[in-house]
Design a protein around this motif. Structure first.
Motif, mmCIF file in Angstrom:
data_model
loop_
_atom_site.group_PDB
_atom_site.id
_atom_site.type_symbol
_atom_site.label_atom_id
_atom_site.label_comp_id
_atom_site.label_asym_id
_atom_site.label_seq_id
_atom_site.Cartn_x
_atom_site.Cartn_y
_atom_site.Cartn_z
ATOM 1 N N ARG A 172 30.146 -19.011 -2.166
ATOM 2 C CA ARG A 172 29.221 -20.142 -2.295
ATOM 3 C C ARG A 172 27.983 -19.738 -3.087
ATOM 4 O O ARG A 172 27.431 -20.551 -3.844
ATOM 5 C CB ARG A 172 28.809 -20.664 -0.910
ATOM 6 C CG ARG A 172 27.940 -21.929 -1.043
ATOM 7 C CD ARG A 172 27.531 -22.532 0.265
ATOM 8 N NE ARG A 172 26.690 -23.708 0.023
ATOM 9 C CZ ARG A 172 25.605 -24.001 0.708
ATOM 10 N NH1 ARG A 172 25.190 -23.215 1.685
ATOM 11 N NH2 ARG A 172 24.906 -25.081 0.427
ATOM 12 N N ALA A 173 27.532 -18.505 -2.928
ATOM 13 C CA ALA A 173 26.364 -18.054 -3.686
ATOM 14 C C ALA A 173 26.617 -18.188 -5.184
ATOM 15 O O ALA A 173 25.730 -18.602 -5.938
ATOM 16 C CB ALA A 173 26.049 -16.595 -3.332
ATOM 17 N N GLU A 174 27.832 -17.898 -5.614
ATOM 18 C CA GLU A 174 28.166 -18.057 -7.026
ATOM 19 C C GLU A 174 28.208 -19.541 -7.397
ATOM 20 O O GLU A 174 27.679 -19.939 -8.437
ATOM 21 C CB GLU A 174 29.512 -17.408 -7.337
ATOM 22 C CG GLU A 174 29.921 -17.545 -8.799
ATOM 23 C CD GLU A 174 31.285 -16.951 -9.082
ATOM 24 O OE1 GLU A 174 31.507 -16.493 -10.205
ATOM 25 O OE2 GLU A 174 32.141 -16.965 -8.173
ATOM 26 N N ARG A 175 28.780 -20.359 -6.542
ATOM 27 C CA ARG A 175 28.930 -21.787 -6.858
ATOM 28 C C ARG A 175 27.576 -22.466 -7.036
ATOM 29 O O ARG A 175 27.425 -23.335 -7.910
ATOM 30 C CB ARG A 175 29.732 -22.505 -5.769
ATOM 31 C CG ARG A 175 31.198 -22.189 -5.742
ATOM 32 C CD ARG A 175 31.984 -23.219 -4.934
ATOM 33 N NE ARG A 175 31.513 -23.341 -3.555
ATOM 34 C CZ ARG A 175 31.952 -22.604 -2.549
ATOM 35 N NH1 ARG A 175 32.853 -21.659 -2.763
ATOM 36 N NH2 ARG A 175 31.485 -22.799 -1.327
ATOM 37 N N ILE A 176 26.580 -22.111 -6.231
ATOM 38 C CA ILE A 176 25.295 -22.819 -6.282
ATOM 39 C C ILE A 176 24.281 -22.141 -7.199
ATOM 40 O O ILE A 176 23.146 -22.610 -7.323
ATOM 41 C CB ILE A 176 24.698 -22.988 -4.876
ATOM 42 C CG1 ILE A 176 24.282 -21.647 -4.271
ATOM 43 C CG2 ILE A 176 25.661 -23.741 -3.973
ATOM 44 C CD1 ILE A 176 23.591 -21.786 -2.920
ATOM 45 N N GLY A 177 24.686 -21.047 -7.857
ATOM 46 C CA GLY A 177 23.777 -20.398 -8.792
ATOM 47 C C GLY A 177 22.885 -19.342 -8.174
ATOM 48 O O GLY A 177 22.020 -18.783 -8.846
ATOM 49 N N LEU A 178 23.103 -19.029 -6.898
ATOM 50 C CA LEU A 178 22.334 -17.976 -6.250
ATOM 51 C C LEU A 178 22.770 -16.611 -6.760
ATOM 52 O O LEU A 178 21.976 -15.660 -6.791
ATOM 53 C CB LEU A 178 22.535 -18.065 -4.732
ATOM 54 C CG LEU A 178 21.650 -17.239 -3.819
ATOM 55 C CD1 LEU A 178 20.182 -17.449 -4.113
ATOM 56 C CD2 LEU A 178 21.965 -17.577 -2.364
ATOM 57 N N ALA A 179 24.029 -16.511 -7.171
ATOM 58 C CA ALA A 179 24.569 -15.287 -7.766
ATOM 59 C C ALA A 179 25.216 -15.629 -9.103
ATOM 60 O O ALA A 179 25.737 -16.729 -9.288
ATOM 61 C CB ALA A 179 25.599 -14.642 -6.838
ATOM 62 N N ASN A 180 25.199 -14.668 -10.016
ATOM 63 C CA ASN A 180 25.851 -14.875 -11.307
ATOM 64 C C ASN A 180 27.367 -14.845 -11.173
ATOM 65 O O ASN A 180 28.070 -15.648 -11.783
ATOM 66 C CB ASN A 180 25.414 -13.796 -12.298
ATOM 67 C CG ASN A 180 23.946 -13.881 -12.637
ATOM 68 O OD1 ASN A 180 23.095 -13.621 -11.798
ATOM 69 N ND2 ASN A 180 23.633 -14.243 -13.871
ATOM 70 N N HIS A 181 27.864 -13.889 -10.371
ATOM 71 C CA HIS A 181 29.305 -13.734 -10.183
ATOM 72 C C HIS A 181 29.575 -13.197 -8.785
ATOM 73 O O HIS A 181 28.751 -12.476 -8.215
ATOM 74 C CB HIS A 181 29.907 -12.765 -11.211
ATOM 75 C CG HIS A 181 29.674 -13.160 -12.625
ATOM 76 N ND1 HIS A 181 30.399 -14.149 -13.258
ATOM 77 C CD2 HIS A 181 28.789 -12.704 -13.545
ATOM 78 C CE1 HIS A 181 29.962 -14.290 -14.506
ATOM 79 N NE2 HIS A 181 28.990 -13.424 -14.698
ATOM 80 N N CYS A 182 30.746 -13.541 -8.250
ATOM 81 C CA CYS A 182 31.205 -13.023 -6.967
ATOM 82 C C CYS A 182 32.529 -12.309 -7.188
ATOM 83 O O CYS A 182 33.423 -12.847 -7.859
ATOM 84 C CB CYS A 182 31.379 -14.158 -5.959
ATOM 85 S SG CYS A 182 32.043 -13.647 -4.358
#
Length: 266
Positions: A172-182
């Motif tokens: 989810r962090a990747e989906r919402i832009g909190l992370a660049n990649h998971c």
């Protein structure tokens, strides 16, 4: 072994948070060493990129609560603990014109998440558990969460995360832009250092100016930005770094060699 270790391999420096028994919760002494490591990376021309990561399957669980018991409860003392100690890392990062990647596996909570948010790029493992979490202790984000989180995920979503303290997993962090990649946990460090090596191979003067201009432009209108970037471009074009890069590009074109276009890790 030290609670925080700084090392360099080729052009990539690593800051390792090394208190796995406390999920890398930081002490004030660690913060001082952390800021010192960033200053060292800034001064070392051999360093072109920096990776920040935690030991033992966690990134950082925030400040060690035992540290808070030793702080004078007077409001000014508590304020100085943040401004004179914890915020050293944020100021050192703001002064560093080299890309900084946070590799987040496992826990990144409270100030631990804030420390990841203030980096330029975040790569997370599937096991990542990210939360501002301050609200559950009746506190407010003390290390920049209210500044960086809205810039990454937007104001409405940031307020939801800040007010609820909800945990965000890696995907989810990747989906919402909190992370660049998971990535799968077993691939996270390999992918992190691949990206770090790629960034380290780029023209360092241009990289520094791009990073600086990007952050400065968050506070500028279009006309002011364009005026600033014109001056930056004039400086960059006058450097040996730029001349050598352009000469290599022209040589490839004359010989018919196609320029490779590597993709960011997926």
């Amino acid at each position: 072994m030290a609670d925080l270790e700084y090392s360099r391999a080729d052009a990539v420096a690593t800051i390792l948070l090394n208190r796995p028994e406390r999920k890398n919760a930081f002490t004030l002494q660690m913060v001082r060493h952390w800021a010192d490591a960033l200053h060292e990376a800034a001064k070392d021309d051999q360093v072109r990129a920096v990776v920040v990561r935690g030991a033992g399957g966690a990134f950082c669980s925030g400040i060690d609560l035992d540290e808070l018991t030793s702080v004078d409860p007077a409001p000014l003392s508590r304020r100085r603990m943040l401004t004179d100690e914890v915020h050293r890392v944020a100021r050192a990062l703001e002064d560093l014109d080299k890309p900084v990647i946070a590799a987040v596996q496992g826990t990144a909570v409270g100030a631990g998440l804030d420390m990841a948010l203030m980096c330029d790029i975040r790569l997370v493992g599937e096991s990542a558990r990210l939360s501002e979490g301050y609200i559950h202790a009746g506190l407010i984000p003390g290390d920049g969460g209210c500044l960086w989180l809205p810039r990454l995920v937007g104001v409405a979503r940031a307020l939801e995360l800040l007010l609820t303290g909800d945990v965000v997993d890696g995907p989810r962090a990747e989906r919402i832009g909190l992370a660049n990649h998971c990535y799968p946990d077993g691939e996270l460090l390999t992918r992190t250092y691949e990206l770090a090596a790629r960034l380290a191979a780029l023209p360092p003067v241009a990289v520094g100016f791009i990073k600086r201009a990007t952050y400065e432009s968050l506070h500028l209108d279009a006309r002011t930005h364009l005026n600033m970037i014109a001056s930056h471009m004039a400086v960059v074009q006058s450097t040996e770094d730029s001349a050598a890069t352009l000469a290599a590009l022209r040589a490839k074109r004359k010989t018919g060699v196609k320029r490779s276009e590597p993709k960011l890790p997926e």
